[in-house]
Design a protein around this motif. Structure first.
Motif, PDB file in Angstrom:
ATOM      1  N   PRO A 258      59.584  56.211  84.398  1.00 57.27           N
ATOM      2  CA  PRO A 258      58.547  55.528  85.174  1.00 57.27           C
ATOM      3  C   PRO A 258      59.168  54.842  86.396  1.00 57.27           C
ATOM      4  CG  PRO A 258      58.362  54.976  82.854  1.00 57.27           C
ATOM      5  CD  PRO A 258      59.654  55.720  83.029  1.00 57.27           C
ATOM      6  N   ARG A 259      58.451  54.867  87.490  1.00 52.02           N
ATOM      7  CA  ARG A 259      58.904  54.247  88.735  1.00 52.02           C
ATOM      8  C   ARG A 259      57.771  53.387  89.287  1.00 52.02           C
ATOM      9  NH1 ARG A 259      62.973  57.115  91.558  1.00 52.02           N
ATOM     10  NH2 ARG A 259      63.037  55.198  92.754  1.00 52.02           N
ATOM     11  N   TRP A 260      58.116  52.502  90.199  1.00 54.24           N
ATOM     12  CA  TRP A 260      57.130  51.648  90.858  1.00 54.24           C
ATOM     13  C   TRP A 260      56.638  52.325  92.129  1.00 54.24           C
ATOM     14  CZ3 TRP A 260      55.032  47.661  88.511  1.00 54.24           C
ATOM     15  CH2 TRP A 260      55.725  47.047  87.478  1.00 54.24           C
TER      16      TRP A 260
ATOM     17  N   GLU B 129      50.661  49.393  84.093  1.00 53.20           N
ATOM     18  CA  GLU B 129      51.615  48.300  84.277  1.00 53.20           C
ATOM     19  C   GLU B 129      51.648  47.953  85.758  1.00 53.20           C
ATOM     20  OE1 GLU B 129      56.355  47.223  83.667  1.00 53.20           O
ATOM     21  OE2 GLU B 129      55.592  49.140  82.920  1.00 53.20           O
TER      22      GLU B 129
ATOM     23  N   ARG C 265      53.436  50.819  88.032  1.00 60.24           N
ATOM     24  CA  ARG C 265      54.540  51.578  87.430  1.00 60.24           C
ATOM     25  C   ARG C 265      53.960  52.811  86.762  1.00 60.24           C
ATOM     26  NH1 ARG C 265      59.865  50.523  86.534  1.00 60.24           N
ATOM     27  NH2 ARG C 265      60.809  51.341  84.637  1.00 60.24           N
TER      28      ARG C 265
ATOM     29  N   ASP D  37      63.640  49.950  92.126  1.00 61.71           N
ATOM     30  CA  ASP D  37      63.523  48.978  91.023  1.00 61.71           C
ATOM     31  C   ASP D  37      64.203  47.651  91.362  1.00 61.71           C
ATOM     32  OD1 ASP D  37      62.053  50.706  89.457  1.00 61.71           O
ATOM     33  OD2 ASP D  37      63.764  51.358  88.246  1.00 61.71           O
TER      34      ASP D  37
END
Length: 180
Positions: free
Chosen positions: A17-19, A42, A73, A105
């Protein structure tokens, strides 16, 4: 979930998962954050506490650090991207080219750290010592002064040049605005 409900992110092999950045409709980032959170996403929506005048009194208000934006996210494969755009308050996921660009991140971690530090050190920041102010009410209305200090939550000490001499005056903070 069909392939059309998933949106590829980038060409990297990691499936972590990434933002990503979500652009919100004007003034609706709080609404977007609430609705996205209700859908189980999230989020990170950095907030500042800002002191403003409302009805002649100073009050603390929560405002987004980045007006019109929040962070979400998502996993590039497993997350369902489709409902995001139709969520109340959301305008779009920010893209570069045809793909959403992940946010580092470390940047999110730094923003979270800064946010927690500023909450621990919340102080009255509407005016600072030495700042020029203009008096907006009372017998000294429209005169320029220098903010000296706060005296409780609603009173201030200002320095005003009267009769070629600097005088200390106490007045309501609500009677001041930033000077020129």
């Amino acid at each position: 979930m069909s392939h059309s409900e998933r949106q590829p992110i980038d060409d990297t092999d990691d499936n972590l998962p990434r933002w990503y950045v979500v652009q919100c409709k004007g003034g609706e980032s709080f609404r977007a954050a609430q609705h996205l959170a209700n859908q189980g996403y999230e989020l990170f929506h950095p907030i500042l506490q800002v002191q403003k005048k409302r009805g002649g009194k100073l009050v603390w208000l929560d405002e987004p650090l980045f007006p019109h934006y929040l962070f979400i996210r998502l996993d590039r494969i497993a997350s369902n991207w489709r409902p995001i755009r139709s969520t109340r308050g959301v305008l779009r996921v920010v893209n570069f080219g045809n793909h959403p660009l992940p946010v580092d991140d470390d940047l999110i971690a730094m923003l979270r750290e800064q946010g927690s530090q500023s909450l621990e050190n919340t102080v009255n920041v509407y005016f600072r010592a030495g700042e020029k102010v203009e008096i907006t009410e009372g017998p000294f209305k429209d005169l320029q002064a220098v903010f000296a200090s706060h005296k409780g939550d609603e009173r201030a000490i200002v320095l005003l040049n009267l009769l070629n001499r600097q005088q200390q005056l106490e007045m309501p903070v609500a009677s001041l605005r930033p000077g020129n």
